[in-house]
Design a protein around this motif. Structure first.
Motif, PDB file in Angstrom:
ATOM      1  N   ALA A   1     -27.121  28.993  14.514  1.00 28.42           N
ATOM      2  CA  ALA A   1     -27.497  28.931  13.100  1.00 28.42           C
ATOM      3  C   ALA A   1     -28.948  29.370  12.923  1.00 28.42           C
ATOM      4  CB  ALA A   1     -27.293  27.518  12.559  1.00 28.42           C
ATOM      5  N   SER A   2     -29.808  28.955  13.838  1.00 21.67           N
ATOM      6  CA  SER A   2     -31.221  29.337  13.769  1.00 21.67           C
ATOM      7  C   SER A   2     -31.398  30.851  13.871  1.00 21.67           C
ATOM      8  CB  SER A   2     -31.998  28.634  14.880  1.00 21.67           C
ATOM      9  OG  SER A   2     -33.343  29.030  14.862  1.00 21.67           O
ATOM     10  N   ARG A   3     -30.655  31.467  14.787  1.00 24.79           N
ATOM     11  CA  ARG A   3     -30.721  32.937  14.928  1.00 24.79           C
ATOM     12  C   ARG A   3     -30.263  33.634  13.656  1.00 24.79           C
ATOM     13  NH1 ARG A   3     -27.277  33.172  19.703  1.00 24.79           N
ATOM     14  NH2 ARG A   3     -26.183  34.607  18.364  1.00 24.79           N
ATOM     15  N   HIS A   4     -29.144  33.176  13.092  1.00 30.78           N
ATOM     16  CA  HIS A   4     -28.629  33.770  11.862  1.00 30.78           C
ATOM     17  C   HIS A   4     -29.606  33.568  10.702  1.00 30.78           C
ATOM     18  CE1 HIS A   4     -24.706  35.193  13.102  1.00 30.78           C
ATOM     19  NE2 HIS A   4     -24.477  34.042  13.724  1.00 30.78           N
ATOM     20  N   LEU A   5     -30.204  32.400  10.615  1.00 33.19           N
ATOM     21  CA  LEU A   5     -31.180  32.137   9.560  1.00 33.19           C
ATOM     22  C   LEU A   5     -32.383  33.066   9.698  1.00 33.19           C
ATOM     23  CD1 LEU A   5     -31.010  28.251   9.549  1.00 33.19           C
ATOM     24  CD2 LEU A   5     -30.399  29.748   7.631  1.00 33.19           C
ATOM     25  N   ALA A   6     -32.849  33.278  10.923  1.00 40.62           N
ATOM     26  CA  ALA A   6     -34.002  34.157  11.153  1.00 40.62           C
ATOM     27  C   ALA A   6     -33.711  35.592  10.705  1.00 40.62           C
ATOM     28  CB  ALA A   6     -34.402  34.126  12.625  1.00 40.62           C
ATOM     29  N   VAL A   7     -32.508  36.072  10.994  1.00 39.93           N
ATOM     30  CA  VAL A   7     -32.132  37.435  10.585  1.00 39.93           C
ATOM     31  C   VAL A   7     -32.124  37.539   9.066  1.00 39.93           C
ATOM     32  CG1 VAL A   7     -30.228  39.108  10.543  1.00 39.93           C
ATOM     33  CG2 VAL A   7     -30.842  37.963  12.686  1.00 39.93           C
ATOM     34  N   ARG A   8     -31.562  36.537   8.392  1.00 36.82           N
ATOM     35  CA  ARG A   8     -31.487  36.577   6.932  1.00 36.82           C
ATOM     36  C   ARG A   8     -32.858  36.395   6.282  1.00 36.82           C
ATOM     37  NH1 ARG A   8     -27.854  36.655   9.834  1.00 36.82           N
ATOM     38  NH2 ARG A   8     -26.046  37.793   9.173  1.00 36.82           N
ATOM     39  N   ARG A   9     -33.728  35.598   6.905  1.00 38.37           N
ATOM     40  CA  ARG A   9     -35.103  35.497   6.394  1.00 38.37           C
ATOM     41  C   ARG A   9     -35.817  36.830   6.562  1.00 38.37           C
ATOM     42  NH1 ARG A   9     -35.094  30.557   9.220  1.00 38.37           N
ATOM     43  NH2 ARG A   9     -36.361  31.553  10.829  1.00 38.37           N
ATOM     44  N   GLY A  10     -35.608  37.488   7.701  1.00 39.86           N
ATOM     45  CA  GLY A  10     -36.226  38.786   7.953  1.00 39.86           C
ATOM     46  C   GLY A  10     -35.789  39.854   6.966  1.00 39.86           C
ATOM     47  N   ALA A  11     -34.567  39.754   6.498  1.00 41.69           N
ATOM     48  CA  ALA A  11     -34.039  40.724   5.535  1.00 41.69           C
ATOM     49  C   ALA A  11     -34.403  40.352   4.096  1.00 41.69           C
ATOM     50  CB  ALA A  11     -32.523  40.825   5.663  1.00 41.69           C
ATOM     51  N   GLY A  12     -34.946  39.157   3.916  1.00 43.45           N
ATOM     52  CA  GLY A  12     -35.315  38.721   2.573  1.00 43.45           C
ATOM     53  C   GLY A  12     -34.200  38.030   1.820  1.00 43.45           C
ATOM     54  N   ILE A  13     -33.061  37.790   2.485  1.00 45.85           N
ATOM     55  CA  ILE A  13     -31.937  37.117   1.826  1.00 45.85           C
ATOM     56  C   ILE A  13     -32.220  35.624   1.673  1.00 45.85           C
ATOM     57  CG2 ILE A  13     -29.497  36.490   2.065  1.00 45.85           C
ATOM     58  CD1 ILE A  13     -29.093  39.195   3.461  1.00 45.85           C
TER      59      ILE A  13
ATOM     60  N   GLY B   1     -23.969  22.269  10.767  1.00 48.33           N
ATOM     61  CA  GLY B   1     -22.790  21.423  10.596  1.00 48.33           C
ATOM     62  C   GLY B   1     -21.791  22.007   9.614  1.00 48.33           C
ATOM     63  N   ALA B   2     -22.294  22.552   8.523  1.00 51.45           N
ATOM     64  CA  ALA B   2     -21.416  23.118   7.492  1.00 51.45           C
ATOM     65  C   ALA B   2     -20.700  24.372   7.972  1.00 51.45           C
ATOM     66  CB  ALA B   2     -22.227  23.437   6.230  1.00 51.45           C
ATOM     67  N   THR B   3     -21.312  25.105   8.897  1.00 56.59           N
ATOM     68  CA  THR B   3     -20.723  26.358   9.374  1.00 56.59           C
ATOM     69  C   THR B   3     -20.050  26.219  10.734  1.00 56.59           C
ATOM     70  OG1 THR B   3     -22.853  26.998  10.320  1.00 56.59           O
ATOM     71  CG2 THR B   3     -22.356  27.806   8.101  1.00 56.59           C
ATOM     72  N   HIS B   4     -20.127  25.038  11.325  1.00 57.67           N
ATOM     73  CA  HIS B   4     -19.558  24.774  12.650  1.00 57.67           C
ATOM     74  C   HIS B   4     -20.171  25.681  13.725  1.00 57.67           C
ATOM     75  CE1 HIS B   4     -16.776  22.182  10.614  1.00 57.67           C
ATOM     76  NE2 HIS B   4     -16.401  23.196   9.840  1.00 57.67           N
ATOM     77  N   LEU B   5     -21.459  25.994  13.550  1.00 60.31           N
ATOM     78  CA  LEU B   5     -22.199  26.759  14.547  1.00 60.31           C
ATOM     79  C   LEU B   5     -23.162  25.816  15.257  1.00 60.31           C
ATOM     80  CD1 LEU B   5     -23.206  29.866  12.377  1.00 60.31           C
ATOM     81  CD2 LEU B   5     -21.462  29.806  14.167  1.00 60.31           C
ATOM     82  N   SER B   6     -23.572  26.196  16.451  1.00 62.11           N
ATOM     83  CA  SER B   6     -24.602  25.413  17.126  1.00 62.11           C
ATOM     84  C   SER B   6     -25.910  25.577  16.357  1.00 62.11           C
ATOM     85  CB  SER B   6     -24.787  25.892  18.566  1.00 62.11           C
ATOM     86  OG  SER B   6     -25.371  27.189  18.582  1.00 62.11           O
ATOM     87  N   ARG B   7     -26.822  24.648  16.553  1.00 61.44           N
ATOM     88  CA  ARG B   7     -28.127  24.779  15.893  1.00 61.44           C
ATOM     89  C   ARG B   7     -28.818  26.067  16.329  1.00 61.44           C
ATOM     90  NH1 ARG B   7     -31.384  20.162  14.085  1.00 61.44           N
ATOM     91  NH2 ARG B   7     -33.025  21.355  15.106  1.00 61.44           N
ATOM     92  N   PHE B   8     -28.673  26.422  17.610  1.00 62.28           N
ATOM     93  CA  PHE B   8     -29.296  27.646  18.124  1.00 62.28           C
ATOM     94  C   PHE B   8     -28.735  28.875  17.418  1.00 62.28           C
ATOM     95  CE2 PHE B   8     -29.260  31.241  21.087  1.00 62.28           C
ATOM     96  CZ  PHE B   8     -30.626  31.375  21.304  1.00 62.28           C
TER      97      PHE B   8
ATOM     98  N   SER C   1     -19.813  38.093   9.422  1.00 62.10           N
ATOM     99  CA  SER C   1     -19.120  37.010   8.716  1.00 62.10           C
ATOM    100  C   SER C   1     -19.805  35.659   8.930  1.00 62.10           C
ATOM    101  CB  SER C   1     -17.657  36.934   9.132  1.00 62.10           C
ATOM    102  OG  SER C   1     -17.541  36.633  10.508  1.00 62.10           O
ATOM    103  N   GLU C   2     -20.355  35.409  10.122  1.00 64.77           N
ATOM    104  CA  GLU C   2     -21.073  34.151  10.353  1.00 64.77           C
ATOM    105  C   GLU C   2     -22.335  34.106   9.498  1.00 64.77           C
ATOM    106  OE1 GLU C   2     -21.636  34.069  14.584  1.00 64.77           O
ATOM    107  OE2 GLU C   2     -19.767  32.968  14.895  1.00 64.77           O
ATOM    108  N   GLY C   3     -22.974  35.252   9.346  1.00 69.53           N
ATOM    109  CA  GLY C   3     -24.162  35.322   8.503  1.00 69.53           C
ATOM    110  C   GLY C   3     -23.851  35.045   7.048  1.00 69.53           C
ATOM    111  N   ARG C   4     -22.731  35.582   6.579  1.00 67.54           N
ATOM    112  CA  ARG C   4     -22.318  35.310   5.197  1.00 67.54           C
ATOM    113  C   ARG C   4     -21.978  33.834   5.033  1.00 67.54           C
ATOM    114  NH1 ARG C   4     -19.673  40.100   6.089  1.00 67.54           N
ATOM    115  NH2 ARG C   4     -17.624  39.121   6.144  1.00 67.54           N
ATOM    116  N   ALA C   5     -21.397  33.235   6.073  1.00 70.09           N
ATOM    117  CA  ALA C   5     -21.083  31.801   6.030  1.00 70.09           C
ATOM    118  C   ALA C   5     -22.372  30.978   5.935  1.00 70.09           C
ATOM    119  CB  ALA C   5     -20.276  31.396   7.263  1.00 70.09           C
TER     120      ALA C   5
END
Length: 123
Positions: free
Chosen positions: A64-76, A55-62, A29-33
């Protein structure tokens, strides 16, 4: 738009692995956010940089960075370097894999129950 006339959609081994990566990355769910935040920031004309996404997801930068990396790795998501950092964009074609998967399964069984369940779940 994807051609849906062939209900017997088949995937090569590579496409199956990519489909699995996309589903796995989008299951959280955080990834979808994160994906929603990137879409909303792009629509509002703001940059979709890590600090804005966090800021938009109320996650720490760290986090958010992890979630972004996973989604980049999947091609999303993809990231493009700019003066201010990396600007993220959603690869809509990757998300259509989920829709196509659900549609192909629903049409095989002659029902839209699966497609409706997937839609209700927010995929």
């Amino acid at each position: 738009m994807t051609d849906r006339s062939d209900a017997a959609v088949t995937y090569s081994l590579g496409e199956t692995a990519q489909t699995t990566r996309i589903f796995s990355a989008h299951a959280n769910s955080e990834g979808r956010a994160i994906v929603d935040a990137v879409l909303q920031l792009a629509a509002s004309g703001s940059g979709s940089f890590i600090s804005e996404i966090a800021g938009a997801t109320h996650l720490s930068r760290f986090s958010a960075s992890r979630h972004l990396a996973v989604r980049r790795g999947a091609g999303i998501l993809s990231a493009e370097r700019s003066r201010s950092g990396f600007r993220h964009r959603v690869n809509v074609a990757a998300l259509t894999v989920i829709e196509d998967w659900a549609y192909s399964r629903a049409t095989r069984v002659g029902s839209t129950c699966l497609a409706g369940a997937v839609e209700e779940a927010g995929f």
